[in-house]
Design an enzyme around this catalytic site. Structure first.
Site, PDB file in Angstrom:
ATOM      1  CD  GLN A 138      67.795 104.776 -32.877  1.00  0.00           C
ATOM      2  OE1 GLN A 138      67.624 104.094 -33.882  1.00  0.00           O
ATOM      3  NE2 GLN A 138      67.888 106.091 -32.924  1.00  0.00           N
ATOM      4  NE  ARG A 197      71.308 103.649 -35.682  1.00  0.00           N
ATOM      5  CZ  ARG A 197      70.452 102.706 -36.072  1.00  0.00           C
ATOM      6  NH1 ARG A 197      69.176 102.973 -36.181  1.00  0.00           N
ATOM      7  NH2 ARG A 197      70.868 101.467 -36.310  1.00  0.00           N
ATOM      8  NE  ARG A 249      67.067  96.075 -37.244  1.00  0.00           N
ATOM      9  CZ  ARG A 249      66.510  97.281 -37.399  1.00  0.00           C
ATOM     10  NH1 ARG A 249      65.471  97.444 -38.172  1.00  0.00           N
ATOM     11  NH2 ARG A 249      67.012  98.330 -36.770  1.00  0.00           N
ATOM     12  CG  HIS A 306      67.966  99.575 -31.766  1.00  0.00           C
ATOM     13  ND1 HIS A 306      69.036  99.281 -32.585  1.00  0.00           N
ATOM     14  CD2 HIS A 306      67.095 100.294 -32.543  1.00  0.00           C
ATOM     15  CE1 HIS A 306      68.821  99.784 -33.788  1.00  0.00           C
ATOM     16  NE2 HIS A 306      67.654 100.409 -33.795  1.00  0.00           N
ATOM     17  CG  ASP A 323      60.402 102.617 -30.519  1.00  0.00           C
ATOM     18  OD1 ASP A 323      60.083 102.885 -31.694  1.00  0.00           O
ATOM     19  OD2 ASP A 323      61.043 101.585 -30.214  1.00  0.00           O
TER      20      ASP A 323
END
Ligand code: CP
Ligand code: NVA
Length: 310
Positions: free
Chosen positions: A138, A292, A108, A135, A224
């Protein structure tokens, strides 16, 4: 440096082809079912994952770390502050060293370029655990969640409300790969940049100035945070600019009656979404967060062992 010729990374969503993505969704459901029944599933015995975090995380760290343990392997957490990366060791050198000691790497970080450079010098698969641009893990989990609740996402309509950030860009790549539509509404000045999103065409998304219009006919409404990690200096300007991009019951009412609501989390109730929506009956955010784990277990298994039982 020697890199295996069949080395497969997951640095952005389009790194995997449609057939492989569909395999991963099926496989994640098998792995999830075993997990729920307490059936031991340890194909990665003695394999080691190293996780490098240059930004904060709850879900990504936990899902990779728990997932690797559940698959029979080990996971090691590193962060910039406590490693030589924080003192300027070149990312290319770190890649050489880490990939001689571990079987799989998750990173990350900030710019996508960092993870691309790391992968170019790695002997083992590298997974993007979030960059400024993308991402992908996700969206694997989000689409898995959609499939569980509504079946195939092909032909569906997704409304993205808010910032055209890493999660939005990945939805747009996924729409091209899996053939669905994304209706995006951002404030002026925060629009999608197709090139930065890594899109081949603009045929799978439409931009709307009005978020209510973007929600019309949607099977899924998603959003988001207004300010992503790394952009904190813009926080005040963004709070003003995004004021009207809060997903509320009026927006949900524009969508199809059975539309789902998703948010990658962490969420800010009263900013990008009202409490009524995120805690309401259309919200599947806890399934989304749990997925996830299952999606990434399927991903790690695939990157290390290829297709199993298919
Ligand atoms: N959604 C997500 O990636 O959460 P974390 O930042 O907690 O990992
Ligand atoms: N867009 C957010 C996602 C956090 C999981 C960020 O990059 O901070």
């Amino acid at each position: 440096m020697t890199q295996p010729s069949n080395l497969q990374h997951f640095l952005q969503f389009k790194d995997l082809d449609r057939d492989t993505l569909e395999y991963l969704f099926r496989r994640a459901l098998v792995i999830k079912d075993r997990f729920k029944k307490y059936i031991r599933h340890m194909p990665l015995l003695d394999r080691t994952l190293v996780m490098v975090f240059e930004k904060a995380s709850t879900r990504t760290r936990l899902s990779f770390e728990a997932g690797m343990h559940q698959l029979g392997g080990a996971a090691i957490y590193l962060n910039t502050r406590d490693t030589q990366l924080g003192r300027g060791e070149p990312v290319e050198d770190a890649a050489q060293v880490m990939s001689r000691m571990c079987d799989l790497v998750m990173i990350r970080t900030y710019e996508q370029d960092i993870i691309e450079r790391f992968a170019a010098h790695s002997r083992v698969p590298v997974i993007n655990g979030l960059t400024n641009e993308y991402h992908p893990c996700q969206i694997l989990a989000d689409i898995l969640t959609f499939i569980e609740h509504r079946g195939s996402i092909e032909g569906a309509t997704v409304a993205w409300i808010g910032d055209s950030n890493n999660v939005c860009n990945t939805w747009l790549q996924a729409a091209e790969m899996l053939n669905f539509q994304v209706r995006v509404s951002t404030p002026p000045g925060y629009e999608v940049e197709p090139e930065r999103a890594g899109l081949h065409a603009t045929s799978h998304f439409q931009a709307f100035a009005d978020p209510l219009e973007a929600c019309q006919g949607a099977d899924l409404v998603t959003t988001d945070v207004w300010t992503s990690m790394g952009f904190e200096a813009e926080n005040e300007a963004r709070r003003k600019a995004f004021e009207h991009w809060c997903v509320d019951s009026e927006m949900m009412a524009q969508a199809n009656a059975d539309a789902l609501f998703m948010h990658c989390l962490p969420a800010h109730r009263g900013e990008e979404v009202t409490a009524e929506v995120i805690d309401g009956p259309q919200s599947v955010v806890w399934d989304e967060a749990e997925n996830r784990l299952h999606a990434q277990k399927a991903l790690m298994e695939y990157l290390l062992l290829g297709r199993l039982d298919d």
